[in-house]
Design an enzyme around this catalytic site. Structure first.
Site, PDB file in Angstrom:
ATOM      1  N   TRP A 172     -43.011  73.416  -9.178  1.00 54.64           N
ATOM      2  CA  TRP A 172     -43.460  74.670  -9.795  1.00 54.64           C
ATOM      3  C   TRP A 172     -44.664  75.261  -9.061  1.00 54.64           C
ATOM      4  O   TRP A 172     -45.161  76.309  -9.432  1.00 54.64           O
ATOM      5  CB  TRP A 172     -43.782  74.457 -11.272  1.00 54.64           C
ATOM      6  CG  TRP A 172     -44.687  73.286 -11.538  1.00 54.64           C
ATOM      7  CD1 TRP A 172     -46.042  73.288 -11.545  1.00 54.64           C
ATOM      8  CD2 TRP A 172     -44.269  71.943 -11.804  1.00 54.64           C
ATOM      9  NE1 TRP A 172     -46.505  72.030 -11.805  1.00 54.64           N
ATOM     10  CE2 TRP A 172     -45.445  71.177 -11.976  1.00 54.64           C
ATOM     11  CE3 TRP A 172     -43.041  71.320 -11.924  1.00 54.64           C
ATOM     12  CZ2 TRP A 172     -45.410  69.804 -12.245  1.00 54.64           C
ATOM     13  CZ3 TRP A 172     -43.003  69.964 -12.206  1.00 54.64           C
ATOM     14  CH2 TRP A 172     -44.178  69.226 -12.363  1.00 54.64           C
TER      15      TRP A 172
ATOM     16  N   GLU B 289     -45.281  72.989 -17.945  1.00 52.19           N
ATOM     17  CA  GLU B 289     -46.369  72.634 -18.854  1.00 52.19           C
ATOM     18  C   GLU B 289     -45.839  72.011 -20.146  1.00 52.19           C
ATOM     19  O   GLU B 289     -46.404  71.053 -20.660  1.00 52.19           O
ATOM     20  CB  GLU B 289     -47.222  73.871 -19.183  1.00 52.19           C
ATOM     21  CG  GLU B 289     -48.118  74.320 -18.044  1.00 52.19           C
ATOM     22  CD  GLU B 289     -49.171  73.277 -17.670  1.00 52.19           C
ATOM     23  OE1 GLU B 289     -49.538  72.442 -18.511  1.00 52.19           O
ATOM     24  OE2 GLU B 289     -49.614  73.291 -16.508  1.00 52.19           O
TER      25      GLU B 289
ATOM     26  N   GLN C 267     -47.313  64.653 -22.644  1.00 50.22           N
ATOM     27  CA  GLN C 267     -46.901  63.291 -23.038  1.00 50.22           C
ATOM     28  C   GLN C 267     -45.856  62.694 -22.094  1.00 50.22           C
ATOM     29  O   GLN C 267     -45.123  61.799 -22.470  1.00 50.22           O
ATOM     30  CB  GLN C 267     -46.326  63.264 -24.464  1.00 50.22           C
ATOM     31  CG  GLN C 267     -47.125  63.996 -25.494  1.00 50.22           C
ATOM     32  CD  GLN C 267     -48.313  63.217 -25.994  1.00 50.22           C
ATOM     33  OE1 GLN C 267     -48.413  62.031 -25.777  1.00 50.22           O
ATOM     34  NE2 GLN C 267     -49.228  63.904 -26.630  1.00 50.22           N
TER      35      GLN C 267
ATOM     36  N   TYR D  77     -53.177  75.624 -25.671  1.00 47.03           N
ATOM     37  CA  TYR D  77     -53.185  75.002 -24.339  1.00 47.03           C
ATOM     38  C   TYR D  77     -52.122  75.629 -23.434  1.00 47.03           C
ATOM     39  O   TYR D  77     -52.417  76.067 -22.308  1.00 47.03           O
ATOM     40  CB  TYR D  77     -52.971  73.481 -24.422  1.00 47.03           C
ATOM     41  CG  TYR D  77     -52.710  72.936 -23.041  1.00 47.03           C
ATOM     42  CD1 TYR D  77     -53.772  72.742 -22.156  1.00 47.03           C
ATOM     43  CD2 TYR D  77     -51.407  72.726 -22.587  1.00 47.03           C
ATOM     44  CE1 TYR D  77     -53.539  72.323 -20.856  1.00 47.03           C
ATOM     45  CE2 TYR D  77     -51.167  72.302 -21.291  1.00 47.03           C
ATOM     46  CZ  TYR D  77     -52.231  72.100 -20.431  1.00 47.03           C
ATOM     47  OH  TYR D  77     -51.991  71.712 -19.142  1.00 47.03           O
TER      48      TYR D  77
ATOM     49  N   ASP E 272     -56.688  69.816 -20.925  1.00 50.89           N
ATOM     50  CA  ASP E 272     -55.824  68.702 -21.316  1.00 50.89           C
ATOM     51  C   ASP E 272     -56.664  67.416 -21.290  1.00 50.89           C
ATOM     52  O   ASP E 272     -57.886  67.465 -21.080  1.00 50.89           O
ATOM     53  CB  ASP E 272     -54.581  68.609 -20.417  1.00 50.89           C
ATOM     54  CG  ASP E 272     -54.924  68.198 -18.995  1.00 50.89           C
ATOM     55  OD1 ASP E 272     -56.133  68.083 -18.660  1.00 50.89           O
ATOM     56  OD2 ASP E 272     -53.990  67.964 -18.215  1.00 50.89           O
TER      57      ASP E 272
ATOM     58  N   CYS F 250     -64.787  56.941  -7.895  1.00 50.03           N
ATOM     59  CA  CYS F 250     -65.906  57.854  -7.610  1.00 50.03           C
ATOM     60  C   CYS F 250     -66.180  57.980  -6.112  1.00 50.03           C
ATOM     61  O   CYS F 250     -66.639  59.033  -5.648  1.00 50.03           O
ATOM     62  CB  CYS F 250     -67.154  57.400  -8.364  1.00 50.03           C
ATOM     63  SG  CYS F 250     -66.885  57.311 -10.153  1.00 50.03           S
TER      64      CYS F 250
ATOM     65  N   CYS G 211     -64.386  60.917  -4.809  1.00 45.16           N
ATOM     66  CA  CYS G 211     -64.418  62.108  -5.662  1.00 45.16           C
ATOM     67  C   CYS G 211     -65.230  63.249  -5.048  1.00 45.16           C
ATOM     68  O   CYS G 211     -66.377  63.059  -4.644  1.00 45.16           O
ATOM     69  CB  CYS G 211     -65.007  61.747  -7.023  1.00 45.16           C
ATOM     70  SG  CYS G 211     -65.022  63.151  -8.147  1.00 45.16           S
TER      71      CYS G 211
ATOM     72  N   CYS H 274     -71.969  64.728 -10.479  1.00 44.31           N
ATOM     73  CA  CYS H 274     -71.529  64.029 -11.690  1.00 44.31           C
ATOM     74  C   CYS H 274     -72.708  63.297 -12.345  1.00 44.31           C
ATOM     75  O   CYS H 274     -73.230  62.309 -11.812  1.00 44.31           O
ATOM     76  CB  CYS H 274     -70.426  63.042 -11.322  1.00 44.31           C
ATOM     77  SG  CYS H 274     -69.790  62.166 -12.747  1.00 44.31           S
TER      78      CYS H 274
HETATM   79  S1  SF4 Z   1     -66.006  63.075 -11.839  1.00 47.83           S
HETATM   80 FE1  SF4 Z   1     -67.653  61.586 -11.845  1.00 47.83          FE
HETATM   81  S2  SF4 Z   1     -66.791  59.838 -12.920  1.00 47.83           S
HETATM   82 FE2  SF4 Z   1     -65.084  61.117 -12.313  1.00 47.83          FE
HETATM   83  S3  SF4 Z   1     -64.429  60.234 -10.370  1.00 47.83           S
HETATM   84 FE3  SF4 Z   1     -65.842  61.922  -9.936  1.00 47.83          FE
HETATM   85  S4  SF4 Z   1     -67.806  60.928  -9.718  1.00 47.83           S
HETATM   86 FE4  SF4 Z   1     -66.492  59.482 -10.742  1.00 47.83          FE
END
Ligand code: SF4
Length: 377
Positions: free
Chosen positions: A27, A40, A45, A123, A141, A201, A204, A210
């Protein structure tokens, strides 16, 4: 440093990550409102891999709103079978028919009109409006709840107030002007691929922003809510055979499995054995006097708040009844829990939409597709 001071950089980092790491999903090619909407609804679920296979099969059969609107409910439910939450399938069909009648077959673009479609909640409306039409709205979500709770260090359960409102407020504030489609998908994708139950993390793109990572409390975010108690339920079902056919009934329209076909059965009452329960249930629901020939075993199925143990049996019409020797399968004397009944061959059974546990039982007895011979017939 307050996190909102970095929102522009955070958005850019997220969008750059999404551009590089997004999964190629069907999609995401044309982003038609119809495809976004169906994806969506299907993905709620449902795991992504499973969702993709259902989506692909669905689009091959119902490539647009018009094709869906012209389909029978029976066929729609059969294609939906296994995704659960069958009211969604019925709503999707009703919505397609409404789009044909009220919007001349064109998917509505306004949030209010999308929200007015059967089965479309806040949503789904937000997801279609932002991902298909680019409206500056958030999609919240479970993935987004988790990411927001961690990045902004929300210290309450995200499904309850005041944290729920805080999640929505942050999610809205994060959406960049003109990039709602990419941003909302990026948030959900990050929650699915990186910031999952076990966050990665080190990979990330939001690590620098964060708060819970900087405070060393990622494992405490999101704050868990109260777990619903799981209720165990014992139920029975029976496959009644006669002259090469099996008896099935169509459930009443209301309820979770409304209009799906099933083998009759019901709950085991206190003090009752499963064998006694299946004979009683069959009698109460169809008026047939049945003999329990043997067990097909147990099928277990878990739902959000209850766990089902389904005892399955092979049945025949009781030898003491005239129906037992009838050349043709007899009509049920009564029908108290269904709107229709049929005696079907295993191959015909394949074309009926059934709840997942009953399909599993049918496949176990007759093989997928119902190709194998009916045992004992
Ligand atoms: S948003 Fe924060 S908690 Fe989530 S993976 Fe990234 S650094 Fe880690």
């Amino acid at each position: 440093m307050p996190p909102d001071a970095h929102l522009p950089q955070l958005r850019e980092a997220l969008l750059a990550w999404f551009a590089a790491h997004q999964r190629p999903l069907p999609w995401r090619i044309n982003y038609t409102p119809y495809e976004v909407w169906i994806s969506e609804v299907m993905l709620q679920q449902t795991q992504m891999e499973r969702g993709v296979s259902y989506f692909t099969r669905w689009m091959a059969r119902f490539p647009d709103v018009a094709a869906l609107a012209a389909a029978s409910e029976e066929e729609v439910l059969r294609l939906w079978e296994g995704l659960g939450y069958y009211s969604r399938a019925r709503h999707v069909l009703a919505a397609a028919r409404l789009i044909m009648e009220k919007h001349k077959g064109v998917f509505p673009s306004g949030l209010e009109d999308i929200r007015a479609l059967p089965g479309v909640g806040p949503y789904t409306a937000g997801a279609v409006a932002s991902i298909a039409f680019g409206e500056k709205l958030p999609c919240v979500d479970a993935n987004v709840e988790r990411v927001v709770a961690r990045v902004f260090d929300l210290d309450g359960p995200v499904k309850q107030e005041p944290a729920a409102s805080a999640v929505r407020a942050w999610a809205l504030r994060l959406v960049p002007e003109g990039r709602a489609r990419e941003h909302n998908q990026a948030m959900m994708e990050l929650g699915a691929l990186v910031c999952g139950k076990k966050p990665r993390c080190a990979l990330c793109p939001l690590a620098a922003f964060c708060v819970s990572l900087h405070l060393g409390i990622v494992d405490q975010r999101p704050v868990p809510g109260k777990r619903a108690a799981i209720t165990p339920i014992e139920v029975v079902t029976g496959v009644l055979r006669h002259t090469g056919r099996v008896f099935v009934q169509k459930r009443l329209a209301s309820g979770v499995w409304g209009n799906l076909w099933e083998f009759p059965g019901g709950r085991v009452e206190p003090g009752e054995s499963p064998e006694q329960a299946v004979a009683r249930e069959f009698g109460e629901e169809t008026g047939f006097d049945v003999a329990v020939d043997r067990s097909y075993g147990i099928i277990r199925h878990g739902y959000t708040t209850y766990r089902i143990t389904l005892h399955c049996f092979a049945l025949s019409l009781a030898a003491t009844t005239a129906a037992a020797t009838a050349a043709e399968p007899p009509a049920p004397p009564i029908l108290t829990a269904a709107s229709a009944w049929r005696w079907v061959t295993p191959v015909e059974l394949e074309n009926l939409a059934m709840p997942a546990a009953h399909r599993k039982l049918a496949d176990q007895i007759f093989g997928p597709g119902g190709q194998s011979r009916l045992p004992g017939a």
